[in-house]
Each structure stands twice: as C-alpha cells, then as structure tokens.
Design an enzyme around this catalytic site. Sequence first.
Site, PDB file in Angstrom:
ATOM      1  N   ALA A   1       0.801  -1.228   0.000  1.00 31.82           N
ATOM      2  CA  ALA A   1       0.000   0.000   0.000  1.00 31.82           C
ATOM      3  C   ALA A   1       0.832   1.276   0.000  1.00 31.82           C
ATOM      4  CB  ALA A   1      -0.933   0.026   1.208  1.00 31.82           C
TER       5      ALA A   1
ATOM      6  N   ARG B   1      10.459   7.583  -2.413  1.00 32.98           N
ATOM      7  CA  ARG B   1      11.884   7.598  -2.734  1.00 32.98           C
ATOM      8  C   ARG B   1      12.187   7.056  -4.127  1.00 32.98           C
ATOM      9  NH1 ARG B   1      14.610   4.799   2.383  1.00 32.98           N
ATOM     10  NH2 ARG B   1      12.476   4.019   2.709  1.00 32.98           N
TER      11      ARG B   1
END
Length: 459
Positions: free
Chosen positions: A11, A16
Amino acid sequence: MSNRYAVILAAGQGTRMRSKLYKVLHRVCGKPMVQHVVDQVAKLNVANSVVIVGHGAEKVKEQLGEQVSYALQAEQLGTGHAVMQAESILGKKDGTTIVLCGDTPLITAETMEALFEYHQETGAKATVLTARAVDPTGYGRIVRNQSGAVERIVEQKDATEEELAIQEINTGTYCFDNAALFAALQHVGNDNAQGEYYLPDVIEILQKQNEVIAAYQTPSFDETIGVNDRIALANAEQIMKKRTNESLMRQGVTMIDPATTYISPDVVIGQDTVILPGTMITGKTVIGEECVIGPNSEIADCKIGNTTKIKQSVVHNSEVGSSVAIGPFAHIRPLSTIADDVKIGNFVEIKKTTFGKGSKASHLSYLGDAEIGANVNVGCGSITVNYDGENKYVTKIEDGSFIGCNANLIAPVTIGKNAYVAAGSTITNDVPDEALSIARERQTIKENYTQKSKGKKTK
C-alpha cells in the site's frame, strides 16, 4: 483446506522511487516486484493471500487479477495498521499467517516454507525472519535477551546507540498465530518518531504476554532486500539476473557471457541451448533444446522448438517451430506462427502471420496478416499490402507457390497452389493453382533519349 494464510503489504506510495509508477509495480527482470512475491507465495500451501493496497490500488489489482484477495489501506498509518485491514478477511481464521512486503522481490518460496516449518516446530506465536547485515542502516534491529530469545524489534529511528550497533536485522517478514496476531494488533500504539502503528510492536506485546517468540535467520541476506529507490531496484535486478542465469546453466544451458544475458525467472530453456551475449529473453518464453539464441536478440512470451537459431532479431508473443533460422535483423511481431524448417532472413518483418513448413522469406520483405503454406518461396522485397487506411485484410499464399522479387500482393487476395507471381508484379486478383501471373507495365524503350534530353537543356 490449508490453515496457512498470507498478507502481502503493498500500500505504500514509494516516494523515494521518484516515479509516477506505483512502487511495487516497478519491474525486476521483467516482472513487477509484487508479482514476484505473489508467485512465490503461490508455490506454498496457502489457503488465501490478501494483498493490502493503497496508492495505485487499481493498477495493482489489474496486474494481480483474481489470484489474490484485496484489502484497502486508504490512509497509510504504518505496517501494523496495514495488516489490520485484512481483519475482515482473516480475523476469525485459525492457523498461521505469513506477512510479507510487496517490495521484496527476491524472497523465495523455499525460505518462506522454512519459516513456516520453524514457526511450527518452536510452537511460537510469532516468528521473525531475520538476517545478518554488514551494514544494517535503515533496518529494524532484533533485540534479544540474555538467553538469546527475541525481546523486541526496534526501528532505526527509535534505536539507541547500542541498538544501532546490532547487525541482526528484521527483514519485514513474519509468521504469526493468526488469532494472536489480530488480538495483539488491537493494542499497538503510535507513540514513536513516525506516529505510526508498527507491526513489529506485536512482537513486544506477545513477549510481555509470555508467549513464545522465535526468530529464523536466513543464510541469504540478498533475499531480504527491500526496494525503496532506484539504486536498490538496480541491485535487485542484478541479483535476480545472476540467480536466474545460474539456475539455467545448472540445468544444461550454455551462456557465453552471463553478465550481458538478461532472462526473466519464468523462462524455460532446454538442454544444450546456447545463449549468446546481449540477449534478452522475457515473459513466459519456452525454448527447446539445442537452439542458438543471439547475439543481441530479444525474445518475449514465445514458444520456440528445438534446434532453432535466432540471430540478432526480435521475436514477440509468437510460436516458432523446430529447425527454424531467423535473422539477422528480422522482426517477428505478435500472433505469428512459424512452422518447422522455415527460414526468415535479414530485414524480414512478420506480423500476425502463419508461415508453413519449409517456406522461406530470405530478405527484405513485409508479410502481415497472411496465411502462407508449406514450401513457399517469398522473394526479396515482397509485400503483403494488408491495410487500406481503415481495415486490414488477409493474404493467402498456398503450398508450393513462388513469389518473385518486389511483388505487391494487394489483400484480400489468394495465390493458389504451385502458382508463380512474376517479379515486379502488383497482384490485385486471385491467382489460380499452377498459374503464372504477371502484373506490371510493359517495358518501353526510347532510343537516343539521353542525347535529346541534353540537347534541350543547352538551349
């Protein structure tokens, strides 16, 4: 019915990665990370796998389809909160639940099975999959008591200097007694640096209840790598590629240069096949024995027979028979079927075409939406003209026919058995069996044309 279950956490947004693509859908060796995890779980005796989705939920469901169940984590409040979303599906089940992360594509079914078995042998309520890391930065640390039992798991941001020095890390994979898991989740708080509900806090809760907590340390740290950025994604790609290539070589496949050979883990290749440098083989491709593939070839989702050679060519979503020669620089596009003993030469493009046994197109041809029989010769520069700008039509070339060089076959059209089409012809009507068809302008010669032309220019 098995009393084993799986929860796969998928989820998180993956900020990043700096990508518009949802993190767990980034590919490793041609397959989305979460698909790797689901496929490995599918090898186990698991009654139900629940994937926790959030960001990009519809895309994940589109990828995984109906092979798993889904639970939505609408707001990302930590791993403990994520697992709680599966309560409506698994909360009342008796048995053992394995919890995995959807961004750990390298974990194997063998390691999961070992974790299940160790969990059962120890009679634990929770078993943590751990690994020893040379550099544990970023991982939760396994804190053990004086007797060596697991006491708790502490996250990097909450760890003391002493705890940061611990090299045994939490891989993010666990086995739980299912009832104990969902009962303990009710007591997990968010009093930590992130303000999140951590799944590892379940370990400490169960430990305080004097339940048995076990830890199974995998000998392979590589399997536990979580992919959070593009650097980790590239590292996972290299590890998976090496693992796949070594497995195939142990099965009798020769790779001249494994470092430049890219093969997806679902690919099957027969003994004594040789893969030359710069070759990429992906999807669910199956290649027979004693083939030569490459150099610099791209094969995707194909079935290829024995003793076939594909040199510097692209073949996608097609079936290729045995003793076929393709290339160099040929392109076999999707939904093509190439029979045995066929030759597809340099700069030939095939699209949605059946090509009969023993037929050949040696060079510089386009054959699309065609049905080509056995022992047909297609001359250089021949084209099936299949598209009128709105619709596509079929060209049929029956057994034994000979298509001369630079012929245009305007579909829909049929060339009969053992028929000939003269070089340079544009064929718009069916050609009967055994016939010769010539469809080109009569040659005209104008004597002294050059001298007359030059005379006009000097005036």
